[in-house]
Design a protein around this motif. Structure first.
Motif, PDB file in Angstrom:
ATOM      1  N   ALA A  25       0.854  -1.191   0.000  1.00  0.00           N
ATOM      2  CA  ALA A  25       0.000   0.000   0.000  1.00  0.00           C
ATOM      3  C   ALA A  25       0.892   1.244   0.000  1.00  0.00           C
ATOM      4  CB  ALA A  25      -0.889   0.006   1.229  1.00  0.00           C
ATOM      5  N   VAL A  26       0.451   2.284  -0.668  1.00  0.00           N
ATOM      6  CA  VAL A  26       1.218   3.526  -0.745  1.00  0.00           C
ATOM      7  C   VAL A  26       1.509   4.061   0.662  1.00  0.00           C
ATOM      8  CG1 VAL A  26       1.163   5.922  -1.554  1.00  0.00           C
ATOM      9  CG2 VAL A  26       0.304   4.094  -3.015  1.00  0.00           C
ATOM     10  N   ALA A  27       0.586   3.893   1.579  1.00  0.00           N
ATOM     11  CA  ALA A  27       0.756   4.396   2.945  1.00  0.00           C
ATOM     12  C   ALA A  27       1.825   3.628   3.722  1.00  0.00           C
ATOM     13  CB  ALA A  27      -0.568   4.318   3.691  1.00  0.00           C
ATOM     14  N   ASP A  28       2.205   2.434   3.266  1.00  0.00           N
ATOM     15  CA  ASP A  28       3.206   1.630   3.976  1.00  0.00           C
ATOM     16  C   ASP A  28       4.624   2.140   3.775  1.00  0.00           C
ATOM     17  OD1 ASP A  28       1.176   0.019   4.840  1.00  0.00           O
ATOM     18  OD2 ASP A  28       1.608  -1.629   3.457  1.00  0.00           O
ATOM     19  N   LEU A  29       4.873   2.866   2.699  1.00  0.00           N
ATOM     20  CA  LEU A  29       6.202   3.349   2.355  1.00  0.00           C
ATOM     21  C   LEU A  29       6.158   4.861   2.256  1.00  0.00           C
ATOM     22  CD1 LEU A  29       8.958   2.119   1.728  1.00  0.00           C
ATOM     23  CD2 LEU A  29       8.311   2.084  -0.668  1.00  0.00           C
ATOM     24  N   ASN A  30       7.028   5.538   3.021  1.00  0.00           N
ATOM     25  CA  ASN A  30       6.982   6.985   3.102  1.00  0.00           C
ATOM     26  C   ASN A  30       8.394   7.533   2.949  1.00  0.00           C
ATOM     27  OD1 ASN A  30       7.041   9.637   4.336  1.00  0.00           O
ATOM     28  ND2 ASN A  30       4.979   9.191   5.074  1.00  0.00           N
ATOM     29  N   PHE A  31       8.516   8.664   2.260  1.00  0.00           N
ATOM     30  CA  PHE A  31       9.821   9.298   2.044  1.00  0.00           C
ATOM     31  C   PHE A  31       9.829  10.745   2.538  1.00  0.00           C
ATOM     32  CE2 PHE A  31       9.558   5.878  -1.028  1.00  0.00           C
ATOM     33  CZ  PHE A  31      10.803   5.290  -0.933  1.00  0.00           C
ATOM     34  N   ALA A  32       9.015  11.079   3.495  1.00  0.00           N
ATOM     35  CA  ALA A  32       8.895  12.459   3.986  1.00  0.00           C
ATOM     36  C   ALA A  32      10.179  12.909   4.677  1.00  0.00           C
ATOM     37  CB  ALA A  32       7.715  12.574   4.944  1.00  0.00           C
ATOM     38  N   GLY A  33      10.556  14.147   4.433  1.00  0.00           N
ATOM     39  CA  GLY A  33      11.708  14.737   5.104  1.00  0.00           C
ATOM     40  C   GLY A  33      13.029  14.081   4.753  1.00  0.00           C
ATOM     41  N   GLY A  34      13.104  13.419   3.601  1.00  0.00           N
ATOM     42  CA  GLY A  34      14.338  12.777   3.191  1.00  0.00           C
ATOM     43  C   GLY A  34      14.643  11.481   3.925  1.00  0.00           C
ATOM     44  N   VAL A  35      13.673  10.986   4.686  1.00  0.00           N
ATOM     45  CA  VAL A  35      13.850   9.744   5.440  1.00  0.00           C
ATOM     46  C   VAL A  35      12.869   8.707   4.920  1.00  0.00           C
ATOM     47  CG1 VAL A  35      13.685   8.680   7.723  1.00  0.00           C
ATOM     48  CG2 VAL A  35      14.569  11.004   7.496  1.00  0.00           C
ATOM     49  N   MET A  36      13.393   7.526   4.598  1.00  0.00           N
ATOM     50  CA  MET A  36      12.519   6.439   4.172  1.00  0.00           C
ATOM     51  C   MET A  36      11.972   5.747   5.410  1.00  0.00           C
ATOM     52  SD  MET A  36      13.478   3.157   1.806  1.00  0.00           S
ATOM     53  CE  MET A  36      12.347   1.807   1.581  1.00  0.00           C
ATOM     54  N   ARG A  37      10.661   5.523   5.432  1.00  0.00           N
ATOM     55  CA  ARG A  37      10.019   4.786   6.516  1.00  0.00           C
ATOM     56  C   ARG A  37       9.166   3.681   5.902  1.00  0.00           C
ATOM     57  NH1 ARG A  37      10.490   6.875  11.518  1.00  0.00           N
ATOM     58  NH2 ARG A  37      11.295   8.982  11.636  1.00  0.00           N
ATOM     59  N   TYR A  38       9.261   2.498   6.495  1.00  0.00           N
ATOM     60  CA  TYR A  38       8.456   1.362   6.073  1.00  0.00           C
ATOM     61  C   TYR A  38       7.582   0.973   7.258  1.00  0.00           C
ATOM     62  CZ  TYR A  38       7.188  -3.321   4.520  1.00  0.00           C
ATOM     63  OH  TYR A  38       6.483  -4.432   4.163  1.00  0.00           O
ATOM     64  N   LEU A  39       6.281   1.061   7.077  1.00  0.00           N
ATOM     65  CA  LEU A  39       5.311   0.791   8.151  1.00  0.00           C
ATOM     66  C   LEU A  39       5.596   1.651   9.376  1.00  0.00           C
ATOM     67  CD1 LEU A  39       5.082  -3.084   7.824  1.00  0.00           C
ATOM     68  CD2 LEU A  39       3.470  -1.385   6.957  1.00  0.00           C
ATOM     69  N   GLY A  40       6.082   2.872   9.147  1.00  0.00           N
ATOM     70  CA  GLY A  40       6.347   3.807  10.239  1.00  0.00           C
ATOM     71  C   GLY A  40       7.707   3.650  10.887  1.00  0.00           C
ATOM     72  N   VAL A  41       8.507   2.685  10.431  1.00  0.00           N
ATOM     73  CA  VAL A  41       9.837   2.434  11.001  1.00  0.00           C
ATOM     74  C   VAL A  41      10.891   3.052  10.086  1.00  0.00           C
ATOM     75  CG1 VAL A  41      11.497   0.648  11.670  1.00  0.00           C
ATOM     76  CG2 VAL A  41       9.051   0.295  12.068  1.00  0.00           C
TER      77      VAL A  41
END
Length: 67
Positions: A25-41
């Motif tokens: 899901a798009v929400a599972d992978l995030n690149f906000a603020g130059g930091v990659m997060r997977y499931l919020g980790v």
């Protein structure tokens, strides 16, 4: 343990697989603020021969004085 307190160290191969996985899901992978997060980790990319998760030791409560 909050996900924000953990760090996921991934091999470059694992990072590539996650980024190309169309079933995520798009929400599972995030690149906000130059930091990659997977499931919020937070994800640290590369520099390791195997992927692993670091979970800091739980914070202990301050000692209680008994009188």
């Amino acid at each position: 343990m909050a996900r924000e307190d953990m760090t996921l160290h991934l091999t470059l191969n694992d990072v590539n697989q996650i980024q190309r996985d169309t079933s995520l899901a798009v929400a599972d992978l995030n690149f906000a603020g130059g930091v990659m997060r997977y499931l919020g980790v937070r994800v640290e990319k590369g520099g390791t021969p195997a992927s692993f998760l670091i979970r800091p030791a739980p914070r202990s409560a301050p000692p209680v004085e008994l009188s």
